[in-house]
Design a protein around this motif. Structure first.
Motif, PDB file in Angstrom:
ATOM      1  N   ILE A   1       0.834  -1.202   0.000  1.00 32.65           N
ATOM      2  CA  ILE A   1       0.000   0.000   0.000  1.00 32.65           C
ATOM      3  C   ILE A   1       0.872   1.258   0.000  1.00 32.65           C
ATOM      4  O   ILE A   1       0.608   2.207  -0.745  1.00 32.65           O
ATOM      5  CB  ILE A   1      -0.969  -0.019   1.202  1.00 32.65           C
ATOM      6  N   VAL A   2       1.933   1.237   0.806  1.00 34.29           N
ATOM      7  CA  VAL A   2       2.845   2.389   0.846  1.00 34.29           C
ATOM      8  C   VAL A   2       3.436   2.628  -0.541  1.00 34.29           C
ATOM      9  O   VAL A   2       3.463   3.753  -1.046  1.00 34.29           O
ATOM     10  CB  VAL A   2       3.970   2.163   1.894  1.00 34.29           C
ATOM     11  N   ARG A   3       3.888   1.528  -1.177  1.00 34.55           N
ATOM     12  CA  ARG A   3       4.463   1.644  -2.523  1.00 34.55           C
ATOM     13  C   ARG A   3       3.454   2.187  -3.522  1.00 34.55           C
ATOM     14  O   ARG A   3       3.777   3.049  -4.337  1.00 34.55           O
ATOM     15  CB  ARG A   3       4.949   0.285  -3.019  1.00 34.55           C
ATOM     16  N   ALA A   4       2.256   1.661  -3.443  1.00 36.44           N
ATOM     17  CA  ALA A   4       1.220   2.094  -4.388  1.00 36.44           C
ATOM     18  C   ALA A   4       0.932   3.578  -4.207  1.00 36.44           C
ATOM     19  O   ALA A   4       0.824   4.326  -5.185  1.00 36.44           O
ATOM     20  CB  ALA A   4      -0.047   1.275  -4.187  1.00 36.44           C
ATOM     21  N   LYS A   5       0.831   4.017  -2.953  1.00 39.30           N
ATOM     22  CA  LYS A   5       0.553   5.434  -2.701  1.00 39.30           C
ATOM     23  C   LYS A   5       1.697   6.307  -3.208  1.00 39.30           C
ATOM     24  O   LYS A   5       1.481   7.364  -3.807  1.00 39.30           O
ATOM     25  CB  LYS A   5       0.307   5.663  -1.202  1.00 39.30           C
ATOM     26  N   ARG A   6       2.938   5.827  -2.977  1.00 41.90           N
ATOM     27  CA  ARG A   6       4.091   6.596  -3.439  1.00 41.90           C
ATOM     28  C   ARG A   6       4.082   6.710  -4.972  1.00 41.90           C
ATOM     29  O   ARG A   6       4.316   7.771  -5.526  1.00 41.90           O
ATOM     30  CB  ARG A   6       5.398   5.955  -2.953  1.00 41.90           C
ATOM     31  N   THR A   7       3.780   5.585  -5.629  1.00 43.05           N
ATOM     32  CA  THR A   7       3.739   5.593  -7.097  1.00 43.05           C
ATOM     33  C   THR A   7       2.717   6.611  -7.606  1.00 43.05           C
ATOM     34  O   THR A   7       3.005   7.381  -8.527  1.00 43.05           O
ATOM     35  CB  THR A   7       3.379   4.187  -7.624  1.00 43.05           C
ATOM     36  N   LEU A   8       1.534   6.611  -6.989  1.00 49.46           N
ATOM     37  CA  LEU A   8       0.494   7.553  -7.425  1.00 49.46           C
ATOM     38  C   LEU A   8       0.956   8.995  -7.244  1.00 49.46           C
ATOM     39  O   LEU A   8       0.751   9.848  -8.112  1.00 49.46           O
ATOM     40  CB  LEU A   8      -0.804   7.334  -6.634  1.00 49.46           C
ATOM     41  N   SER A   9       1.599   9.268  -6.101  1.00 50.98           N
ATOM     42  CA  SER A   9       2.048  10.638  -5.833  1.00 50.98           C
ATOM     43  C   SER A   9       3.162  11.044  -6.791  1.00 50.98           C
ATOM     44  O   SER A   9       3.144  12.143  -7.345  1.00 50.98           O
ATOM     45  CB  SER A   9       2.554  10.767  -4.395  1.00 50.98           C
ATOM     46  N   GLU A  10       4.135  10.120  -6.974  1.00 49.43           N
ATOM     47  CA  GLU A  10       5.274  10.461  -7.833  1.00 49.43           C
ATOM     48  C   GLU A  10       4.857  10.638  -9.280  1.00 49.43           C
ATOM     49  O   GLU A  10       5.381  11.484  -9.989  1.00 49.43           O
ATOM     50  CB  GLU A  10       6.364   9.386  -7.712  1.00 49.43           C
ATOM     51  N   ALA A  11       3.894   9.802  -9.709  1.00 49.79           N
ATOM     52  CA  ALA A  11       3.443   9.909 -11.105  1.00 49.79           C
ATOM     53  C   ALA A  11       2.437  11.044 -11.256  1.00 49.79           C
ATOM     54  O   ALA A  11       1.936  11.299 -12.345  1.00 49.79           O
ATOM     55  CB  ALA A  11       2.838   8.584 -11.554  1.00 49.79           C
ATOM     56  N   ARG A  12       2.151  11.718 -10.147  1.00 53.93           N
ATOM     57  CA  ARG A  12       1.166  12.819 -10.152  1.00 53.93           C
ATOM     58  C   ARG A  12      -0.132  12.402 -10.822  1.00 53.93           C
ATOM     59  O   ARG A  12      -0.677  13.111 -11.673  1.00 53.93           O
ATOM     60  CB  ARG A  12       1.722  14.049 -10.850  1.00 53.93           C
ATOM     61  N   VAL A  13      -0.597  11.228 -10.451  1.00 52.38           N
ATOM     62  CA  VAL A  13      -1.843  10.715 -11.024  1.00 52.38           C
ATOM     63  C   VAL A  13      -2.997  11.587 -10.531  1.00 52.38           C
ATOM     64  O   VAL A  13      -3.186  11.728  -9.328  1.00 52.38           O
ATOM     65  CB  VAL A  13      -2.068   9.244 -10.606  1.00 52.38           C
ATOM     66  N   PRO A  14      -3.702  12.217 -11.454  1.00 53.30           N
ATOM     67  CA  PRO A  14      -4.800  13.080 -11.004  1.00 53.30           C
ATOM     68  C   PRO A  14      -5.960  12.242 -10.470  1.00 53.30           C
ATOM     69  O   PRO A  14      -6.177  11.117 -10.919  1.00 53.30           O
ATOM     70  CB  PRO A  14      -5.218  13.824 -12.276  1.00 53.30           C
ATOM     71  N   PHE A  15      -6.670  12.806  -9.498  1.00 51.79           N
ATOM     72  CA  PHE A  15      -7.802  12.100  -8.915  1.00 51.79           C
ATOM     73  C   PHE A  15      -9.024  12.408  -9.772  1.00 51.79           C
ATOM     74  O   PHE A  15      -9.741  13.378  -9.532  1.00 51.79           O
ATOM     75  CB  PHE A  15      -8.011  12.568  -7.472  1.00 51.79           C
ATOM     76  N   GLU A  16      -9.223  11.597 -10.812  1.00 52.84           N
ATOM     77  CA  GLU A  16     -10.337  11.891 -11.717  1.00 52.84           C
ATOM     78  C   GLU A  16     -10.826  10.632 -12.427  1.00 52.84           C
ATOM     79  O   GLU A  16     -10.154   9.606 -12.439  1.00 52.84           O
ATOM     80  CB  GLU A  16      -9.909  12.935 -12.742  1.00 52.84           C
ATOM     81  N   VAL A  17     -12.011  10.773 -13.009  1.00 57.16           N
ATOM     82  CA  VAL A  17     -12.564   9.718 -13.846  1.00 57.16           C
ATOM     83  C   VAL A  17     -11.952   9.891 -15.226  1.00 57.16           C
ATOM     84  O   VAL A  17     -11.867  11.013 -15.717  1.00 57.16           O
ATOM     85  CB  VAL A  17     -14.104   9.868 -13.903  1.00 57.16           C
ATOM     86  N   PRO A  18     -11.474   8.803 -15.865  1.00 49.99           N
ATOM     87  CA  PRO A  18     -10.831   8.955 -17.180  1.00 49.99           C
ATOM     88  C   PRO A  18     -11.800   9.532 -18.219  1.00 49.99           C
ATOM     89  O   PRO A  18     -13.006   9.327 -18.121  1.00 49.99           O
ATOM     90  CB  PRO A  18     -10.433   7.521 -17.546  1.00 49.99           C
ATOM     91  N   ASP A  19     -11.245  10.258 -19.197  1.00 46.51           N
ATOM     92  CA  ASP A  19     -12.140  10.804 -20.230  1.00 46.51           C
ATOM     93  C   ASP A  19     -12.452   9.717 -21.262  1.00 46.51           C
ATOM     94  O   ASP A  19     -11.919   8.602 -21.192  1.00 46.51           O
ATOM     95  CB  ASP A  19     -11.540  12.059 -20.878  1.00 46.51           C
TER      96      ASP A  19
END
Lengths: 412, 141
Positions: free
Chosen positions: A153-171
């Motif tokens: 979970i820590v790794r997954a959260k770090r990956t999301l933050s580092e990749a700057r994954v936006p919190f959104e529904v895909p277009d």
């Protein structure tokens, strides 16, 4: 009954995903939202035993998380301007911004299953933030250690933050592959529980139930997506056979030998209803719905022999057109072998699959071939194939079962 | 995951009191409650029962069972409907029960539904084996 931590777990199961989703929308960062939610939970555990459970616990948790967010960013204002202005903005946001909205949950599901994450991370994060389970519970279901779950979970959260994954529904351009990723994760959870050969049977069933629950939630969030209902139908129909799939000793019982009276009829009907929802949308059946339709043929057949095998072969043809693969081909061959005069063509098909180099080392294909040879009266060959399959089998139960099949064919 | 039944029990008096309420408001409150459970993926069944005056009671106190028409004279609790939930824990069932929009005079009884594990010691019993067949005929599980 009034044990605070048990109550808190239950509340979290019901409200957690919406709370995390709301925090993520406001902060724009799922990892941060999850951290804040955990802090709020820890605070609840500290104060509720003395203050009692508040009247509106979800609002209480959100308020605490929100306060912590603002305090935290103020404390770290030296870090960067973005956080400083965010803290200022958040402090001045109107209360209604913190009210959950329906889209939040959908964003949460898509972010937890984001392609930037490895499958393992998607699975752990989905159980964590969508199903709102504790790390201990996730560890129990996945049969891994608590530290291993925490690390994923820590790794997954770090990956999301580092990749700057936006919190959104895909277009719409990304919609289909992203939705497929979500469905894959849910079905993976289900099959992990359904077909697991390790771990306690009840634990595996719990995991499959968990996947079903997430699937039902998805069905409510995306009522117009046929494949979501197709997946729910497939899971309900497969799970309805749980009680019949193992005997008292825990050994697997094949479909042909299952006591159909043990199938859960209520669950079976829920599966058929979900398949009806697919068809009512009028946009055809995708791979999940087709697999559900095949499961429905089995579910509604009075006996193994009386199953509509011709129809199942047709459904497999459609499935092969959409998602070709050796396993689907093998299943189609097995169904074909049950149709009138189908054994020989099925054997030819199985041999073609092997000749193509697919599944060459899989005990599945070998055991199907053995079964067909046995039916054609080629006993000696069948026995050899059962023994080969036993040698290829990956777990003791299956190996013992295949060796038993071979032993029965031994020349007397 | 375990199945729980939430059993609505209410008194004559409480039932009488609801007659002064706007029925549509009751429908809306119950509807929102049911929808929340649907959205959470935990509701798997349930039904409500009609007015107790339509019901009757079969009493086994005497030599022979005696059938008495409802309503039942003195006030006691009536079984008024049920929900079937599939949840992860006893506490979760309790939490959903707490959220039910019921008023004074009403109670929810929460009971775990049996599954095959409850009869594991009686797997050889003729009737335990037959029951699975009956379920199939009845379309219940």
């Amino acid at each position: 009954m009034d044990d605070v931590s048990g109550t808190l777990d239950a509340l979290w199961r019901i409200e957690g995903s919406r709370i995390v989703a709301t925090l993520a929308r406001v902060t724009g960062d799922l990892a941060e939202a999850e951290d804040l939610a955990q802090e709020a939970l820890a605070e609840a555990l500290r104060s509720w035993p003395t203050t009692g459970v508040p009247r509106n616990p979800a609002a209480w948790l959100t308020t605490v998380a929100r306060r912590r967010a603002i305090d935290g960013w103020r404390r770290r204002e030296a870090l960067d301007d973005r956080r400083r202005s965010l803290a200022r903005d958040l402090a001045s946001l109107a209360d209604d911004v913190w009210q959950p909205i329906d889209d939040d949950l959908l964003r949460l599901v898509f972010t937890a299953c984001h392609p930037a994450l490895p499958r393992e991370g998607q699975v752990a994060l989905t159980l964590r933030v969508v199903a709102s389970l504790s790390t201990a519970e996730i560890a129990r279901l996945l049969v891994v250690s608590v530290p291993a779950v925490q690390q994923r979970i820590v790794r997954a959260k770090r990956t999301l933050s580092e990749a700057r994954v936006p919190f959104e529904v895909p277009d719409h351009t990304e919609w289909k592959p992203r939705l497929n990723a979500v469905l894959t994760v849910v079905y993976l959870l289900f099959t992990e529980g359904y077909a697991a050969t390790s771990g306690d049977r009840w634990v595996r069933r719990d995991l499959a139930d968990e996947a079903l629950r997430v699937g039902r939630v998805l069905g409510r969030l995306l009522p117009r997506e046929p494949e979501v209902h197709g997946l729910v139908a497939l899971m309900e129909l497969q799970a309805s056979r749980f009680a019949a799939r193992t005997d008292a000793a825990g050994d697997p019982v094949l479909l042909a030998d299952q006591d159909r009276r043990l199938w859960d009829q209520a669950q079976l009907r829920r599966g058929l209803a979900a398949l009806d929802r697919v068809d009512a949308l009028g946009r055809g059946r995708g791979p999940y719905a087709l697999q559900a339709a095949i499961a429905a043929c089995h579910a509604t057949a009075p006996s193994f022999a009386a199953t509509d095998w011709e129809r199942i072969v047709v459904l497999y043809d459609a499935l092969l057109a959409l998602s070709p693969g050796p396993v689907v081909r093998l299943n189609r061959a097995a169904a074909l072998s049950m149709t009138t005069d189908g054994t020989r063509p099925a054997l030819a098909e199985v041999e073609a699959i092997t000749a193509g180099g697919d599944l060459a080392t899989s005990h599945l294909v070998t055991s199907v071939r053995a079964e067909l040879l046995q039916r054609l009266g080629r006993t000696a060959e069948a026995r050899g194939e059962f023994l080969s399959a036993a040698a290829q089998a990956t777990n003791d139960r299956e190996r013992a079962w295949l060796e038993g099949k071979a032993a029965k064919l031994a020349p007397s | 995951m375990t199945k729980y039944m939430l059993i609505m029990r209410t008194t004559d008096a409480a039932l009488e009191a609801t007659k002064d309420l706007d029925f549509e408001e009751i429908i809306n409150a119950m509807g929102a409650y049911n929808e929340a459970m649907m959205n959470a993926g935990v509701l798997i069944g349930g039904d409500g029962l009609t007015d107790p005056s339509e019901g009757f009671v079969v009493d086994f106190s005497g030599e022979e069972p005696i059938v008495t028409d409802g309503p039942y004279g003195e006030t006691h609790e009536l079984f008024n409907g049920f929900w079937l939930l599939q949840v992860g824990s006893r506490e979760e069932a309790a939490e959903w029960a707490r959220r039910c929009p019921l008023g004074p005079g009403s109670k929810l009884e929460v009971r775990r539904v049996t599954d095959e594990s409850d009869f594991a010691d009686y797997a050889d019993n003729e009737y335990v084996q037959k029951e699975a067949g009956w379920r199939e005929q009845l379309g219940t599980a």
